[in-house]
Design an enzyme around this catalytic site. Structure first.
Site, PDB file in Angstrom:
ATOM      1  N   GLN A   1      -8.461   0.946   7.589  1.00 38.94           N
ATOM      2  CA  GLN A   1      -7.969   1.096   6.322  1.00 38.94           C
ATOM      3  C   GLN A   1      -8.798   0.584   5.242  1.00 38.94           C
ATOM      4  OE1 GLN A   1      -3.685   0.183   8.273  1.00 38.94           O
ATOM      5  NE2 GLN A   1      -3.742  -0.128   6.141  1.00 38.94           N
TER       6      GLN A   1
ATOM      7  N   ARG B   1       3.780  -1.498   7.257  1.00 43.06           N
ATOM      8  CA  ARG B   1       3.979  -0.710   5.997  1.00 43.06           C
ATOM      9  C   ARG B   1       4.834  -1.651   4.990  1.00 43.06           C
ATOM     10  NH1 ARG B   1       5.813   5.494   6.315  1.00 43.06           N
ATOM     11  NH2 ARG B   1       5.667   6.079   4.181  1.00 43.06           N
ATOM     12  N   CYS B   2       4.103  -2.901   4.783  1.00 41.04           N
ATOM     13  CA  CYS B   2       4.869  -3.837   4.013  1.00 41.04           C
ATOM     14  C   CYS B   2       3.590  -4.563   3.237  1.00 41.04           C
ATOM     15  CB  CYS B   2       5.772  -4.674   4.481  1.00 41.04           C
ATOM     16  SG  CYS B   2       5.543  -6.338   4.735  1.00 41.04           S
TER      17      CYS B   2
ATOM     18  N   GLU C   1       5.500   1.380   0.340  1.00 42.83           N
ATOM     19  CA  GLU C   1       6.160   0.396   1.335  1.00 42.83           C
ATOM     20  C   GLU C   1       7.811  -0.113   1.018  1.00 42.83           C
ATOM     21  OE1 GLU C   1       1.908  -1.256   2.722  1.00 42.83           O
ATOM     22  OE2 GLU C   1       2.909  -2.026   0.966  1.00 42.83           O
TER      23      GLU C   1
END
Lengths: 776, 167, 290
Positions: free
Chosen positions: A211, A361-362, A731
């Site tokens: 990423q 996802r945060c 998120e």
């Protein structure tokens, strides 16, 4: 802006033409498979590779001792701890990499892996983080000189004295112990790479599932610079990524081994994990044990909060956090409420579990924070017998009080929490639901309504506070417009499904008036894209999206100059409308952006630099603070504990919206990744450190059947400091959904004296709680 | 000992010599270089490797290449006909039924059989019909919508709106 | 995840397959749907030297009624059971159970013969077969023989099939009028093995008295289990809440579930009791509507 443009990237994905790492095939490529430890904690007595080397196709077996010769057997973590690449003496968690088998085919590599014989001497592991601090607990990190316990660090924030005083005098104090369990992002594409070292040119091309390709290139240079792989000799390519969610931020040992092997043999080496390896060895998320307390008045005013956290980091601190934030953004845990006393403390410990601490996802531990505040707020409402919606409306920070400084020092940029919650209540018909619930309770039926009104903190981040390994967390955009008025733009971020190719094109289109379909977006190749810190923590729109807008505006400034030259008027006499400059009061005298760009190559003003290009590195002045109001309605089968999510309404506020279709899609996906840890997912270890659910048979990723039909909507409170007023959204729903679901379930069970259940809340847990309370 | 097999893939016949243990998904990806079929798990759980075998959707990670001898396979690369997207491919694009795209080929092939059996499924039938395909990105709402859209297209009915219900 | 090498055979007839099984002995495994075997081979928990693929043997896949007996070929896919009109009409329990087995793609490959021959108490068909009082036909070197379902499951992953046997057919008596059947399992998510599952077939006579009952339990015992005491509690009596509760209690007492990730032993017993009640009601509703 605000237009649901269909995605530009979809054409290749729906026709099987996406190019993911495992699709890369190079001439002479070798395949790597990894031998892993069956034990959580053991001495390695011997590694016998004789039989493995006899397997047809096997060319090498690499152990920690081999890497040690090149000083490549250890690597730094993002939190400046250290992690083994391959062990020389001791394994520290089950599924840890022990040796790598290199072969001419995937099948031969697996056969070779099966033939490696490792002799272990198992030791008693430390699994329970609470016991890791016992005086008689074995010290795990004997590699660290002078280390006498398993404590990693202590972190605290807030005003302890003031908070303790408020608690001491408060009319009402509530307290709950909560575990936010260890979970796994489980992107459907696992991790992997192809390391391609070219001996002749001393150059490494690394195709990998990352990423953050630029940061990874720097890390590789830091780790391998001493063997000649300096940063200009390294090209990291992050092709299409099959989901990231934070799991593709870290550097895993497999990547480093593949590079080392390619470097030594001079051939490309492919390593692709199995799902079980991915679940069992790659970075986990969460694993916070939280004691949450709230103090308030009998009529519902929140006065103070206290949070004490024990963080289980596994064998090393490999969290993916900004350097100065060992607990990430946990200090957002004061929530959406207006009070001024809080104190938070966290101790991190080592255990014999895999390392990690990624986000799932945060944005850096926001989920843990939001769960703690939203659960304890409901607990407070329950204690004083007040409707939890009413209590929230009473305590919200008011719209006019923004920017608002939180007790832990965040400056919330903007928000309208009342509006969001009222809209959610209206959509779900809240008061009608409460009436229905009252009727059902009379009949002994279990129905629950749960709320979550959360504040997110994303877009890391301003360079004064935010860096990773010293590199400031700006992000970048470079726009080149070709003579015919079509453009290519490159970014330091990397989409893993977020739709950057469309969203970024829309931002530039909005700013420059070039149609989005004529703007090609590229990311993920460190040789071509400008440096950036990558995509995670909902930071792409707040940082790189802002960079796109600012770079576009630089070009618009240049365009104005060229237009003035071409129209023979003063710059001040020109007005802009998307796509052209025209003379004030004489709109027929105009130059389109295409004409202007063409002139920049063919007829540019004397003294002006030719061409039409701009680059911007955007250093955000503040973070952005998206928010949301979620309401969940559940029906519970008393006899079996089965939970049916009847409705879930999510109202999000992510500021100005670039593409509603993509924003809504992000919300849908985040909500399913919210119900997942709330009701299904947890990595479970036994006392010996064996993982009990290390495959998709038992690690329960929700399907379309478990995932409810989400109902979504939005409010718009623009960020005052972001160039286009956007905040980031990927998120929010993952952060906001779990407490809404947990609150709904606890609400259903509350008539029986149940005040809290840890997620994931399964039918069995519900049944057990009801049984213990004598309700069934 | 290698086995000779003859398989028709996306309309083209191939005769190959394969190891009996070669998994069908590896034959498709590694031997025929059709990389649109993906691998997401080891336990037949995720459905990323779904293809059509004689028109039936199956998980190619749990079938041997030799089992497909004499049969016909459709992979995602063979779904569009004459450069014309299939109704499902169009449905996924128009309704934002994909984010990262990794599960998409399997979803499309699974839904192809679903709609072939039942061109007018209920939402519940669609959700149960794709229960063998995991998606980590989309939350499934728009995948359901994409399949409904394709169903309408196949039935020749008016296409449902593709605007997001996001007010 | 890649299987160890093996020799692959694809016999074209039953006789050829049986002779191969005899020739290769214990090192040979039968490949039917493969969705239990191939995953185990990928994990290398199963490492057969010979794989006998029976999928190319004609005549092993069918669903038909003959002389009051339902006959299902051993190679019949789950998906075919799911969509069979004959089964929908007489045995709604098949639609119940197949929908809950794994997922559509797996059901396109998985066979009923494989599901039973695997001998796994976590599989769903064994309980259904017990409820339906099925007979299994094994074809071996000596020819065909019938094995009543109650004599089929022996121990953990063990069945009455001898090496060299192939499970070729399942025979189920066609139900008399007034019969209904139902299956449900509690599962953590769709496609999971059962936390506990219950199959019921019940026949109500004209006078409202239960004339026949079959109850099978999934994944709450080391071997698939018939809830015999529960059946006896119903048969010969009018169906009342009392007899139903009694049947539920007996089933929850007679099973032997173990605590695991799916829940505690006590929870599973409770689920068994609940599902026995619910499935009896469901079956009776169907009997009344048939």
């Amino acid at each position: 802006m605000g237009h649901s443009l269909k995605r530009k990237e979809d054409a290749r994905f729906i026709q099987g033409k996406g190019r993911y790492v495992d699709d890369v095939k190079l001439p002479g490529m070798l395949y790597m498979d990894i031998v892993r430890s069956p034990y959580a904690y053991a001495k390695i007595k011997n590694i016998n590779i004789d039989e493995a080397m006899k397997v047809p196709g096997v060319v090498a077996v690499v152990t920690g001792r081999d890497l040690e010769k090149y000083n490549l057997h250890w690597m730094p973590t993002l939190m400046s701890d250290t992690q083994m690449v391959l062990p020389t003496d001791t394994v520290m968690y089950q599924a840890q990499e022990v040796a790598a088998v290199i072969a001419t085919s995937k099948y031969a590599a697996r056969d070779g892996r099966e033939a490696v014989r490792v002799e272990y001497e198992p030791m008693k592991p430390v699994i329970d983080p609470y016991k890791s601090l016992d005086p008689d607990a074995p010290v795990l990190r004997t590699d660290k000189e002078g280390k006498k316990d398993n404590h990693i660090w202590n972190w605290k924030v807030g005003d302890k004295q003031k908070t303790d005083d408020v608690f001491a005098k408060a009319e009402v104090v509530v307290k709950e112990q909560m575990h936010i369990p260890r979970i796994h992002v489980a992107s459907i594409e696992t991790c992997g790479c192809v390391a391609d070292y070219d001996k002749v040119n001393n150059h490494l091309t690394m195709y990998m599932t990352t990423q953050a390709p630029h940061a990874i290139r720097t890390v590789i240079a830091l780790v391998a610079g001493h063997v000649g792989l300096t940063e200009e000799k390294i090209r990291v390519i992050s092709p299409d990524i099959g989901g990231g969610f934070g799991g593709k931020v870290p550097v895993y040992p497999g990547y480093v081994i593949a590079i080392a092997v390619s470097f030594l043999v001079g051939k490309p080496v492919k390593w692709i994990e199995d799902r079980s390896e991915n679940l069992q060895a790659d970075s986990f998320a969460r694993d916070y044990h939280i004691t949450a307390e709230m103090a308030g008045t009998k009529d519902g005013k929140i006065l103070a909060t206290r949070f004490k956290v024990l963080a289980d980091h596994g064998y090393t601190d490999a969290s993916a956090n900004p350097s100065k934030f060992p607990t990430g953004m946990f200090s957002i845990a004061t929530g959406s409420y207006d009070y001024d006393a809080t104190y938070m403390e966290c101790d991190a410990v080592y255990t014999n579990k895999p390392p990690g601490g990624v986000a799932y996802r945060c944005s850096f531990r926001v989920t843990e924070a939001v769960h703690a505040i939203e659960r304890i707020t409901d607990r407070f409402a329950l204690e004083i017998g007040k409707d939890p919606a009413e209590l929230r409306l009473q305590n919200f920070i008011k719209k006019e009080d923004f920017p608002w400084k939180s007790p832990t020092g965040w400056i919330y940029d903007s928000g309208d929490y009342h509006k969001g919650l009222l809209k959610a209540m209206d959509t779900v018909d809240y008061h009608q639901l409460r009436a229905e619930q009252a009727e059902k309770r009379k009949r002994g039926e279990l129905m629950g309504i749960g709320l979550s009104t959360f504040t997110e903190v994303v877009g890391a981040g301003p360079s004064k506070d935010f860096d990773i390994l010293g590199i400031k967390m700006f992000d970048s955009a470079e726009i080149r417009v070709h003579p015919t008025g079509k453009a290519i733009a490159r970014f330091g971020t990397k989409s893993q499904g977020q739709g950057h190719e469309t969203t970024y094109a829309q931002i530039i289109a909005e700013e420059l008036g070039i149609p989005a379909e004529n703007i090609q977006i590229e990311e993920g190749d460190t040789d071509t894209a400008p440096y950036g810190l990558g995509t995670y923590a909902s930071r792409s729109t707040p940082t790189a999206g802002a960079a796109a807008a600012v770079a576009s505006r630089k070009l618009r400034d240049k365009a104005r100059k060229i237009a003035a030259y071409l129209l023979e008027v003063s710059e001040d006499d020109l007005e802009w409308e998307p796509g052209k400059f025209f003379v004030k009061g004489a709109p027929e005298k105009s130059k389109t952006i295409q004409e202007i760009v063409f002139a920049s190559y063919t007829n540019h003003p004397p003294g002006m630099e030719a061409g039409f290009e701009a680059t911007h590195y955007y250093d955000p002045p503040n973070l952005t603070f998206p928010s949301g109001a979620y309401i969940c309605v559940v029906d519970i089968d008393k006899e079996t504990g089965a939970i049916h999510v009847r409705r879930f309404v999510a109202i999000d506020d992510c500021g100005n919206i670039i593409n509603p279709m993509i924003v809504q899609g992000q919300v849908h996906g985040g909500l399913t990744q919210g119900i997942a840890p709330a009701m299904y997912e947890e990595l479970i270890y036994d006392e010996a450190g064996n993982i009990l659910n290390g495959t998709f048979m038992d690690y329960l990723v929700p399907t379309a059947v478990e995932s409810p039909k989400w109902e979504t909507g939005h409010t718009v409170t623009p960020s005052p400091h972001h160039p286009i007023g956007a905040k980031g959204v990927g998120e929010s729903p993952t952060v906001g959904a779990p407490p809404a679901i947990a609150n709904a379930i606890v609400d259903a069970l509350s008539p029986y004296g149940i005040t809290h259940l840890d997620i994931p809340i399964t039918p069995f847990k519900v049944w057990k709680a009801l049984k213990e309370k004598g309700a069934i | 000992m290698l086995k000779e097999i003859t398989i028709t893939v996306n309309g083209q016949q191939h005769t190959l010599e394969v190891e009996p243990r070669l998994l069908l998904v590896h034959m498709i990806r590694e031997v025929l270089n059709l990389t649109g079929t993906h691998i997401g798990c080891d336990t037949s759980s995720c459905g990323a490797c779904t293809i059509l075998l004689d028109g039936k959707s199956i998980k190619s990670c749990t079938v041997l290449a030799v089992q497909a001898n004499g049969k016909s396979i459709t992979t995602i690369e063979g779904v569009a006909q004459d450069n014309q997207l299939s109704p499902l491919q169009e449905g996924f694009k128009e309704n934002h039924g994909l984010h990262c795209g990794f599960c998409t080929p399997g979803m499309i092939l699974r839904a192809t059989e679903l709609l072939a059996q039942n061109p007018n499924p209920t939402e519940d039938e669609i959700r149960w019909g794709i229960a063998g395909n995991l998606c980590r990105c989309t939350g499934y709402n728009n995948i359901v919508k994409a399949i409904q859209y394709a169903g309408a297209k196949i039935r020749g009915e008016e296409l449902p709106s593709t605007e997001p219900e996001f007010v | 995840m890649i299987p160890q090498s093996f020799q692959y055979e694809s016999p074209g007839s039953l006789a050829e397959a049986i002779s191969m099984l005899q020739q290769y002995g214990e090192d040979a495994k039968i490949l039917s749907g493969g969705h239990s075997l191939i995953p185990m081979m990928k994990l290398r928990f199963a490492t057969p030297e010979y794989l006998i693929d029976i999928n190319n043997i004609p005549g092993l896949s069918y669903i038909r009624e003959e002389n009051g007996v339902l006959k299902i070929g051993g190679l019949t896919r789950e998906a075919e059971l799911e969509h069979s009109d004959l089964l929908k009409q007489h045995f709604p329990i098949f639609a119940d159970v197949t929908k809950l087995i794994a997922d559509p793609q797996v059901r396109n490959m998985g066979t009923i013969g494989g599901n039973l021959a695997h001998g796994d108490a976590a599989n769903d068909h064994p309980a259904v077969m017990m409820a339906l009082h099925a007979t299994v036909v094994a074809t071996g070197p000596e020819g065909e023989r019938e094995i009543p379902i109650d004599e089929f499951f022996y121990g953990f992953y063990m069945t009455a099939l001898q090496h060299g046997d192939i499970l070729t057919e399942i025979r189920i008596p066609m139900p008399p009028p007034g019969t209904g059947s139902a299956y449900h399992k509690m599962e953590r998510k769709v496609g999971d093995y059962a936390t506990a599952g219950v199959a019921v077939q019940i026949t109500i006579g004209d006078n409202g008295v239960v004339t026949a009952a079959g109850i099978g339990l999934t994944n709450v015992n080391p071997v698939p289990l018939r809830a015999a005491r529960s059946e006896q509690a119903l048969i010969g009596k009018p169906l009342t809440e009392e007899t139903i509760n009694e049947a539920a209690l007996y089933a929850s007492e007679d099973c032997n579930p173990s605590s695991d990730l799916r829940g505690s032993e006590e929870y599973k017993r409770s689920i068994v009791a609940t599902l026995v009640k619910r499935m009896i009601h469901q079956a009776v509703n169907r009997a009344n509507n048939s």
